[in-house]
Design an enzyme around this catalytic site. Structure first.
Site, PDB file in Angstrom:
ATOM      1  N   SER A   1     -25.650 -10.927   6.961  1.00  0.00           N
ATOM      2  CA  SER A   1     -24.801 -12.031   6.027  1.00  0.00           C
ATOM      3  C   SER A   1     -24.191 -11.220   5.157  1.00  0.00           C
ATOM      4  O   SER A   1     -23.290 -11.979   4.366  1.00  0.00           O
ATOM      5  CB  SER A   1     -25.913 -13.013   5.507  1.00  0.00           C
ATOM      6  OG  SER A   1     -26.788 -12.277   4.483  1.00  0.00           O
TER       7      SER A   1
ATOM      8  N   LYS B   1     -27.559 -12.302  -1.740  1.00  0.00           N
ATOM      9  CA  LYS B   1     -26.237 -13.200  -1.741  1.00  0.00           C
ATOM     10  C   LYS B   1     -25.476 -12.743  -2.810  1.00  0.00           C
ATOM     11  O   LYS B   1     -26.048 -12.038  -3.928  1.00  0.00           O
ATOM     12  CB  LYS B   1     -26.458 -14.750  -1.617  1.00  0.00           C
ATOM     13  CG  LYS B   1     -27.276 -15.199  -0.400  1.00  0.00           C
ATOM     14  CD  LYS B   1     -26.811 -14.574   0.927  1.00  0.00           C
ATOM     15  CE  LYS B   1     -27.666 -15.507   2.015  1.00  0.00           C
ATOM     16  NZ  LYS B   1     -27.075 -15.260   3.227  1.00  0.00           N
TER      17      LYS B   1
END
Length: 259
Positions: free
Chosen positions: A64, A131
């Site tokens: 990701s 993230k």
């Protein structure tokens, strides 16, 4: 002077020598295994202190955050930046605890010996998410402008230096959900985060309540208190080793209106 030696004079230096030998005796009784236990315990305590206060190792469990962070990369997260009231900034790559239902089962923390080593910072841990911070308290995030760029407080982000290339150059930079959404203002004490691999990142955008959803209870935000720290380097494999910085595009983002 009596013959039984009751008044015999002794040499003080001889007593001192005997005392020195007596003091040395306990030190000589330390065996090799005892020294190893003491040194091993001290090393574990030091590792725990470093992990709790300064630096912690993690591994990247998914794709990701490609292309910058590749699956199974080992990263170091530093905590000093967020001491004394410091908070994550836009553009920081952060590791945080699962806000609730974001993690898949195969990203669980290691168990057994690896789990024990991870607990004291001697093995890179999983069970967290990594993230990039896109919005902080008060920010409004919009997808997207006429060039497909994410906007923060009306400022379009030039993200070409760190996000993965999209299959369709005309798509906006958040293809996990349809473009045309707005998030925020971000509540106080919370963050809006996105993965750099926008086509494969279950980030804040996936947890947005979209206009066509009714009775939506999803929460796209991450609490600042759940942030472990800021990623500052990749340490393994050697070919990926590098420092992780904050992209310059975030420097031009204005403060939210009314702040």
């Amino acid at each position: 002077m009596s013959s039984d030696g009751a008044d015999r004079v002794t040499d003080p230096s001889a007593d001192e020598g005997e005392n020195e030998h007596e003091d040395d005796a306990p030190r000589r009784r330390w065996s090799l295994w005892q020294e190893c236990v003491v040194l091993g315990t001290a090393a574990v305590v030091l590792a725990v202190l470093v992990k709790v206060l300064f630096v912690q190792a993690f591994y990247i469990p998914s794709g990701s955050m490609e292309p910058g962070l590749v699956e199974n990369d080992r990263i170091l997260v530093q905590k000093v930046s967020y001491w004394f009231g410091g908070t994550p900034q836009r553009g920081d790559v952060v590791v945080f605890d699962d806000p609730g239902g974001w993690l898949e089962a195969d990203n669980a923390a290691p168990g057994g010996l690896r789990g024990a080593l991870a607990a004291v910072g001697l093995y890179p841990t999983g069970g967290h998410l990594v993230k990039r911070v896109i919005g902080v308290a008060g920010d409004t995030i919009v997808c997207c402008d006429d060039q497909g760029r994410i906007e923060v407080n009306g400022h379009p982000l030039d993200e070409g230096a760190y996000i993965a290339d999209l299959d369709d150059a005309d798509e906006c930079n958040a293809p996990m959900i349809p473009c045309g959404w707005t998030a925020g203002p971000v509540p106080a004490g919370e963050l809006f985060v996105m993965g750099d691999n926008r086509a494969d990142s279950a980030d804040s955008t996936v947890h947005l309540c979209l206009p066509n959803e009714t009775e939506c209870a999803k929460d796209p935000y991450v609490e600042v208190d759940s942030v472990v720290g800021k990623v500052f380097s990749v340490v393994w494999p050697v070919g990926h080793a590098r420092f992780i910085g904050r992209p310059a595009t975030f420097d031009a983002v204005p403060d939210p209106a009314g702040s």
